[in-house]
Enzyme design. Structure first.
Site: not given
Length: 285
Positions: A102, A137, A169, A202, A224
Site C-alpha cells: 500500500r 503547496k 511576500k 514578491e 505576482d
C-alpha cells in the site's frame, strides 16, 4: 534547496511514519493466512498513461520492510508509460511484499501524477528560457516525495521549506513596514545568524519592482499576479540585476504566454495540489 543528506532523512522519516501508520502492531490479515516462510513475486502494473515516478522510492520501501526482497527494474523514474506496462517485479517473502504494497502504490500513484503534470507543463515551455517551479503547496508529511516527483517530471524545485530560502511576500512587507525595511532587516538578520541563503522578494506592481531594485542582495523577484503587459515591463526594468519569476493562478493556457514575457521561472502550485493519481496496481504472479 536542502542537502542530499537532509533530503534522504526526510524520505526515511516518511517511510518510518507511513509504516507505523499502516502496519501498527502487525499485518494481521497476512500473518493469519499466509505462512511465514511462503515466498512469491508481484509485478507493478500500469493501468494508465503518463510519466512513472517513485521507482527508486519503492526500492527503499521494500528494503525497509525486508532487506531480502529482490526488485527487478524494467522501467525507470521519468519514463513514459502506457496501459499494460510492467515497471518492476519484486520477489521474496509474501508477507513482506504485502506489507509494503500500500505504501508503494500510494506513493507511486501520487508521484507519477505529479511527474506527469510537470512534464506536460515543462513541454509547454519548450522554446523559451523559462523553467517551471513547484511551491510549498504540498501534502503535509510527504513534501519530499512530491518535490522529488516534480524533478522527475522535468521541473525545478523552489525552496524546500521556510528554512532554506528567504521569501519576502506581501504580508511580510506589510508587517515589516515596507519593502526596503523588510529587505534591510532580512539582510541584517542573515548576517547576524551567519546564514548563507538566498532572498526572493514578491512585487505586487511595477512601483514595488522599482523599489526592490534600489536594494542590493536580492536573488530573485517574484512578479505576482501581473498582466502579460506588465510582466514584460517588469522584466525590462529588472534586466540582469536578478532573476525573475512569474506566479499567481498560471495554468496550461497561460504559462507559455508568461514565459514569452522573458521570465526565468514560472511557479505553479497546481503541480502538486491539483493532480489525479495515476492508476497502478501490484499484482501477484
Amino acid at each position: 534547496m536542502i542537502t542530499e543528506a537532509q533530503f534522504q532523512n526526510e524520505l526515511d522519516l516518511i517511510i518510518k511514519n507511513a509504516i507505523r501508520e499502516d502496519i501498527g502492531d502487525g499485518d494481521h490479515t497476512s500473518l493469519s493466512c499466509i505462512p511465514e516462510d511462503a515466498e512469491g513475486s508481484a509485478k507493478l502494473l500500469v493501468k494508465d498513461t503518463g510519466i512513472i515516478a517513485g521507482v527508486a522510492f519503492a526500492k527503499q520501501v521494500f528494503s525497509y520492510i525486508d532487506k531480502s526482497l529482490k526488485v527487478e527494474i524494467f522501467m525507470n523514474d521519468g519514463d513514459a508509460v502506457k496501459f499494460g506496462d510492467i515497471v518492476f517485479q519484486v520477489s521474496g517473502k509474501s508477507q513482506s511484499i504485502l506489507m509494503a504494497e500500500r505504501l508503494v502504490l500510494n506513493a507511486m500513484q501520487r508521484m507519477s501524477a505529479i511527474a506527469t503534470k510537470t512534464s506536460f507543463f515543462a513541454n509547454l515551455l519548450k522554446g523559451t528560457q523559462a523553467k517551471v517551479l513547484d511551491t510549498r503547496k504540498t501534502t503535509p508529511g510527504i513534501r519530499a516525495l512530491e518535490k522529488w516527483a516534480v524533478k522527475i517530471g522535468g521541473g525545478e524545485n523552489h525552496r524546500f521549506a521556510l528554512y532554506d530560502m528567504v521569501m519576502i511576500k506581501d504580508n511580510h512587507i506589510d508587517f515589516a513596514g515596507g519593502i526596503t525595511k523588510a529587505i534591510t532587516k532580512t539582510k541584517n538578520y542573515l548576517a547576524e545568524k551567519k546564514l548563507d541563503i538566498k532572498i526572493i522578494v514578491e512585487a505586487r506592481n511595477l512601483k514595488e519592482i522599482k523599489e526592490i531594485l534600489t536594494n542590493d542582495g536580492v536573488y530573485r523577484i517574484l512578479i505576482d499576479n501581473f498582466s502579460y503587459e506588465d510582466t514584460k515591463k517588469a522584466v525590462d526594468l529588472i534586466g540582469d540585476r536578478c532573476l525573475t519569476e512569474s506566479s499567481g493562478g498560471i495554468n496550461e493556457h497561460t504559462i507559455k504566454k508568461y514565459a514569452l514575457c522573458g521570465v526565468n521561472y514560472i511557479s505553479s502550485g497546481a503541480l502538486t495540489h491539483s493532480v489525479h493519481n495515476l492508476d497502478l496496481s501490484l499484482k501477484a504472479i
